[in-house]
Design a protein around this motif. Structure first.
Motif, PDB file in Angstrom:
ATOM      1  N   ASP A   1       0.966  -1.126   0.123  1.00 59.13           N
ATOM      2  CA  ASP A   1      -0.171   0.018  -0.082  1.00 59.13           C
ATOM      3  C   ASP A   1       0.748   1.260   0.144  1.00 59.13           C
ATOM      4  O   ASP A   1       1.395   1.609   0.768  1.00 59.13           O
ATOM      5  CB  ASP A   1      -0.957  -0.067   1.140  1.00 59.13           C
TER       6      ASP A   1
ATOM      7  N   ARG B   1       0.739   4.564  -0.145  1.00 62.64           N
ATOM      8  CA  ARG B   1       0.613   5.615   0.786  1.00 62.64           C
ATOM      9  C   ARG B   1       0.898   5.459   2.120  1.00 62.64           C
ATOM     10  O   ARG B   1       1.724   6.135   2.895  1.00 62.64           O
ATOM     11  CB  ARG B   1      -0.682   6.175   0.658  1.00 62.64           C
ATOM     12  N   LEU B   2       0.508   4.262   2.700  1.00 64.50           N
ATOM     13  CA  LEU B   2       0.795   3.862   4.070  1.00 64.50           C
ATOM     14  C   LEU B   2       2.124   3.727   4.111  1.00 64.50           C
ATOM     15  O   LEU B   2       2.736   3.809   5.268  1.00 64.50           O
ATOM     16  CB  LEU B   2      -0.196   2.867   4.480  1.00 64.50           C
TER      17      LEU B   2
ATOM     18  N   ILE C   1       4.002   7.194   4.761  1.00 62.84           N
ATOM     19  CA  ILE C   1       3.846   7.535   5.844  1.00 62.84           C
ATOM     20  C   ILE C   1       4.089   6.981   7.206  1.00 62.84           C
ATOM     21  O   ILE C   1       4.463   7.543   8.249  1.00 62.84           O
ATOM     22  CB  ILE C   1       2.394   8.153   6.308  1.00 62.84           C
TER      23      ILE C   1
ATOM     24  N   ILE D   1       1.402   2.901  16.434  1.00 64.90           N
ATOM     25  CA  ILE D   1       0.480   3.251  15.149  1.00 64.90           C
ATOM     26  C   ILE D   1       1.331   3.155  13.871  1.00 64.90           C
ATOM     27  O   ILE D   1       1.345   2.256  12.807  1.00 64.90           O
ATOM     28  CB  ILE D   1      -0.322   4.393  15.156  1.00 64.90           C
TER      29      ILE D   1
ATOM     30  N   ILE E   1       2.518  -0.384  13.417  1.00 64.03           N
ATOM     31  CA  ILE E   1       1.513  -1.482  12.923  1.00 64.03           C
ATOM     32  C   ILE E   1       1.408  -1.138  11.324  1.00 64.03           C
ATOM     33  O   ILE E   1       1.196  -2.208  10.596  1.00 64.03           O
ATOM     34  CB  ILE E   1       0.293  -1.395  13.632  1.00 64.03           C
ATOM     35  N   LEU E   2       1.312   0.159  11.130  1.00 66.68           N
ATOM     36  CA  LEU E   2       1.043   0.628   9.786  1.00 66.68           C
ATOM     37  C   LEU E   2       2.358  -0.115   9.001  1.00 66.68           C
ATOM     38  O   LEU E   2       1.810  -0.460   7.826  1.00 66.68           O
ATOM     39  CB  LEU E   2       0.964   2.105   9.647  1.00 66.68           C
TER      40      LEU E   2
ATOM     41  N   TRP F   1       1.610  -3.670   8.192  1.00 68.79           N
ATOM     42  CA  TRP F   1       0.584  -3.660   7.477  1.00 68.79           C
ATOM     43  C   TRP F   1       0.813  -3.476   5.801  1.00 68.79           C
ATOM     44  O   TRP F   1       0.326  -4.305   5.095  1.00 68.79           O
ATOM     45  CB  TRP F   1      -0.843  -3.253   7.862  1.00 68.79           C
TER      46      TRP F   1
ATOM     47  N   ASN G   1       2.760  -5.619   2.972  1.00 63.91           N
ATOM     48  CA  ASN G   1       2.181  -6.699   2.530  1.00 63.91           C
ATOM     49  C   ASN G   1       3.076  -7.930   2.358  1.00 63.91           C
ATOM     50  O   ASN G   1       3.493  -8.356   1.298  1.00 63.91           O
ATOM     51  CB  ASN G   1       1.613  -6.391   1.068  1.00 63.91           C
TER      52      ASN G   1
ATOM     53  N   LEU H   1       4.290  -8.303   8.611  1.00 67.65           N
ATOM     54  CA  LEU H   1       2.971  -8.119   9.496  1.00 67.65           C
ATOM     55  C   LEU H   1       2.935  -9.000  10.667  1.00 67.65           C
ATOM     56  O   LEU H   1       2.617  -8.449  11.715  1.00 67.65           O
ATOM     57  CB  LEU H   1       1.953  -8.922   8.410  1.00 67.65           C
TER      58      LEU H   1
ATOM     59  N   GLY I   1       4.829  -6.464  12.861  1.00 65.08           N
ATOM     60  CA  GLY I   1       4.194  -5.468  13.416  1.00 65.08           C
ATOM     61  C   GLY I   1       3.275  -5.861  14.593  1.00 65.08           C
ATOM     62  O   GLY I   1       2.956  -5.143  15.397  1.00 65.08           O
TER      63      GLY I   1
ATOM     64  N   ILE J   1      -8.588   0.445   6.545  1.00 62.49           N
ATOM     65  CA  ILE J   1      -7.446   0.730   7.078  1.00 62.49           C
ATOM     66  C   ILE J   1      -7.261   2.185   6.711  1.00 62.49           C
ATOM     67  O   ILE J   1      -6.738   2.901   7.816  1.00 62.49           O
ATOM     68  CB  ILE J   1      -6.200  -0.168   6.602  1.00 62.49           C
ATOM     69  N   TYR J   2      -7.835   2.701   5.977  1.00 67.05           N
ATOM     70  CA  TYR J   2      -7.683   4.054   5.657  1.00 67.05           C
ATOM     71  C   TYR J   2      -8.681   4.878   6.501  1.00 67.05           C
ATOM     72  O   TYR J   2      -8.294   6.038   6.890  1.00 67.05           O
ATOM     73  CB  TYR J   2      -7.922   4.685   4.244  1.00 67.05           C
TER      74      TYR J   2
ATOM     75  N   LEU K   1      -6.920  -1.331  14.674  1.00 68.36           N
ATOM     76  CA  LEU K   1      -5.969  -1.849  13.848  1.00 68.36           C
ATOM     77  C   LEU K   1      -5.497  -3.193  13.938  1.00 68.36           C
ATOM     78  O   LEU K   1      -5.454  -3.943  12.752  1.00 68.36           O
ATOM     79  CB  LEU K   1      -4.500  -0.976  13.600  1.00 68.36           C
TER      80      LEU K   1
ATOM     81  N   MET L   1      -6.088  -5.944  11.067  1.00 66.65           N
ATOM     82  CA  MET L   1      -5.087  -6.846  10.594  1.00 66.65           C
ATOM     83  C   MET L   1      -5.407  -8.180  10.734  1.00 66.65           C
ATOM     84  O   MET L   1      -5.113  -8.980   9.796  1.00 66.65           O
ATOM     85  CB  MET L   1      -3.614  -6.378  11.000  1.00 66.65           C
TER      86      MET L   1
ATOM     87  N   LYS M   1      -5.752 -10.102   7.072  1.00 65.95           N
ATOM     88  CA  LYS M   1      -4.716 -10.923   6.292  1.00 65.95           C
ATOM     89  C   LYS M   1      -4.785 -12.394   6.661  1.00 65.95           C
ATOM     90  O   LYS M   1      -4.167 -13.045   5.934  1.00 65.95           O
ATOM     91  CB  LYS M   1      -3.377 -10.139   6.865  1.00 65.95           C
TER      92      LYS M   1
END
Lengths: 363, 165
Positions: A102, A104-105, A108, A151, A154-155, A158, A161, A166, A169, B29-30, B71, B75, B79
């Motif tokens: 992903d 964008r995530l 950031i 956060i 975790i992000l 996630w 991928n 994962l 996280g 998630i967003y 979250l 997750m 997943k």
């Protein structure tokens, strides 16, 4: 902040013509840059320290080759420029984002982690006057703002991928959420004794030499509180022996597996900035902060304001050395041992110290 | 524009934009990330209103606790079980009517209420007052909330315990 802006506006410099909002933006950017730079420099120094300390503990030399490059002096310097070279290399590396990630995530996540750590520095007391915002709820603010780091981790896990990311996280989230409880509870022990959440009040209560430090008060309750706090913050920083989120033998690099180049450097930077943050935090709470260990000895010479940042940074570095020492001495914990340590050892003892100090203060 | 106004608009725009992201985004998630920034911006507005303790509590409880759990839940379900978690639009008309009604009600309240006005900038320490109020006037609500939380904790531990067969 507001006093600073007004002072600049009243001064007769070229800045006094600017509006309040413009000055505010300038100062925000300036403070941000200062902290980011301090964090980067700290990371450089601490990475070098970690390499050398681990090398000496394992009876080897560590990096020795990268020095100034001046002829004759070529081999002097114990490879001090190694981390500089590494940082330069990281900045030049290609930034790889996996196809299925992903985007964008993925972008950031490291910055959320970094901002959480850097924001906490704004209340760290480097001296009586050397603190950006000596806010009334300082200690509580640190606990609150650093919770953003979960956060980010975790992000990152996630968004990559990747199964390893994962798992890393998720381990990290479980670990940080569990260890927040004992580390938050033992802070109460100190807050109870001082009656304030302001960092400078807490430091001021320990003035007068090493025997006044909180770690030696209410013996041995505060010493236990310090040990709990040290272990819990170590786990929150994902440092060994609590580095399950990035256990390289099973998860490659955990949540950071799919990161490269600058974004990976941000993860690294956050880890070392976090260690420095923990060092300052623990020394302010337990080890007298910016006060000198000598009290009124030597005619109060070491109590002069100029020494304050020296003392607190020395104490912080001592705590960082302790963290590195543990990392290169102890094996990694298993997941069940990790949870056992938090819930069945640290949390009950944290309650015992709160209760004990409370009773002691009553009678 | 003063320093106070600038900070307020940064947080206000942040709160509105991220709340919009939370509501309109299809990917769960967003939505969670939008919620993160919305909560953080509102904490910033609390600070501007002089409620620093409330702001820090908001960050600690919502960001560090609830959002992390959210979250975690997303997750685990996406997943590992392969279920696609996406939100869609259902029941447009009833939804619009309820939202419009709520909006009018809030608007009426905002215009009718007598707001406690304070000059910005002078932050008074709040922790002492909060502590004293909780231990005197608000002791019973505080204790009731504590007992409720304790019951929830025991209940959660009981439900999560594995049955011995």
């Amino acid at each position: 902040m507001q006093e600073l802006i007004q002072a600049v506006q009243n001064s007769q410099t070229f800045l006094s013509g600017l509006s309040e909002a413009a000055l505010a933006i300038i100062f925000f950017v300036l403070f941000g840059l200062v902290f980011a730079t301090v964090a980067a420099v700290c990371a450089l120094v601490f990475v070098y320290l970690e390499r050398k300390i681990s090398a000496h503990m394992q009876d080897r030399l560590g990096p020795m080759e990268v020095n100034t490059g001046i002829p004759l002096l070529k081999n002097i310097g114990h490879g001090w420029a190694q981390t500089l070279a590494d940082a330069f290399k990281l900045l030049l590396k290609e930034d790889i984002v996996p196809n299925a990630a992903d985007r964008r995530l993925h972008l950031i996540a490291p910055f959320i982690l970094f901002c959480a750590v850097i924001a906490a520095f704004s209340v760290m007391p480097f001296g009586e006057k050397l603190v950006v915002s000596d806010m009334n709820i300082g200690v509580f603010f640190v606990l609150a703002i650093t919770s953003f780091s979960v956060i980010g981790v975790i992000l990152a896990g996630w968004a990559s991928n990747n199964k390893w990311s994962l798992l890393g996280g998720m381990r990290s989230a479980a670990q940080i959420v569990s260890y927040e409880i004992p580390s938050g509870l033992v802070v109460l022990v100190i807050v109870m004794q001082v009656g304030s959440l302001r960092f400078n009040d807490i430091v001021m209560a320990q003035a007068g030499g090493i025997l006044h430090w909180h770690i030696f008060q209410f013996f041995p309750l505060n010493l236990i509180a310090f040990i709990i706090s040290f272990l819990a913050t170590l786990a929150e920083a994902n440092r060994a022996p609590f580095d399950l989120p990035e256990a390289e033998s099973e998860l490659t690099a955990g949540f950071a597996t799919e990161y490269s180049g600058f974004k990976w450097a941000i993860f690294y930077l956050s880890e070392y900035a976090n260690m420095f943050l923990i060092g300052i935090f623990l020394s302010a709470l337990f080890l007298g902060g910016w006060t000198s260990p000598f009290g009124s000895l030597f005619g109060g010479f070491f109590d002069k304001p100029g020494w304050q940042p020296v003392w607190i940074i020395l104490k912080a570095v001592a705590i960082i050395f302790l963290q590195m020492w543990l990392r290169w001495t102890l094996p990694r914990l298993r997941v069940d041992q990790l949870m056992y340590t938090s819930w069945k050892v640290l949390t009950p003892f944290a309650f015992v110290t709160i209760f004990g100090v409370g009773l002691w203060m009553l009678f | 524009m003063s320093y106070f106004d600038l900070t307020f608009y940064v947080f206000a725009i942040g709160a509105v934009v991220s709340a919009g992201m939370m509501v309109f985004s299809r990917n769960l998630i967003y939505c969670a990330v939008g919620l993160l920034f919305a909560l953080a911006s509102i904490a910033g507005i609390y600070v501007l209103l002089g409620a620093d303790f409330l702001a820090a509590t908001q960050l600690l409880v919502y960001v560090g606790g609830i959002l992390a759990l959210l979250l975690f839940g997303i997750m685990l379900s996406v997943k590992f079980t392969g279920v696609e978690l996406r939100t869609g639009t259902l029941q447009m008309l009833p939804g619009l009517i309820i939202v419009a009604g709520l909006f009018l009600l809030l608007l009426r309240m905002i215009y009718r209420a007598e707001w406690a006005v304070q000059t910005p900038g002078d932050m008074l320490p709040t922790t002492t007052t909060i502590g004293k109020r909780i231990m005197t006037d608000l002791l019973i609500p505080f204790e009731i909330a504590s007992i409720l939380l304790l019951i929830a904790l025991i209940g959660a531990a009981y439900m999560a315990r594995r049955e011995r067969s």
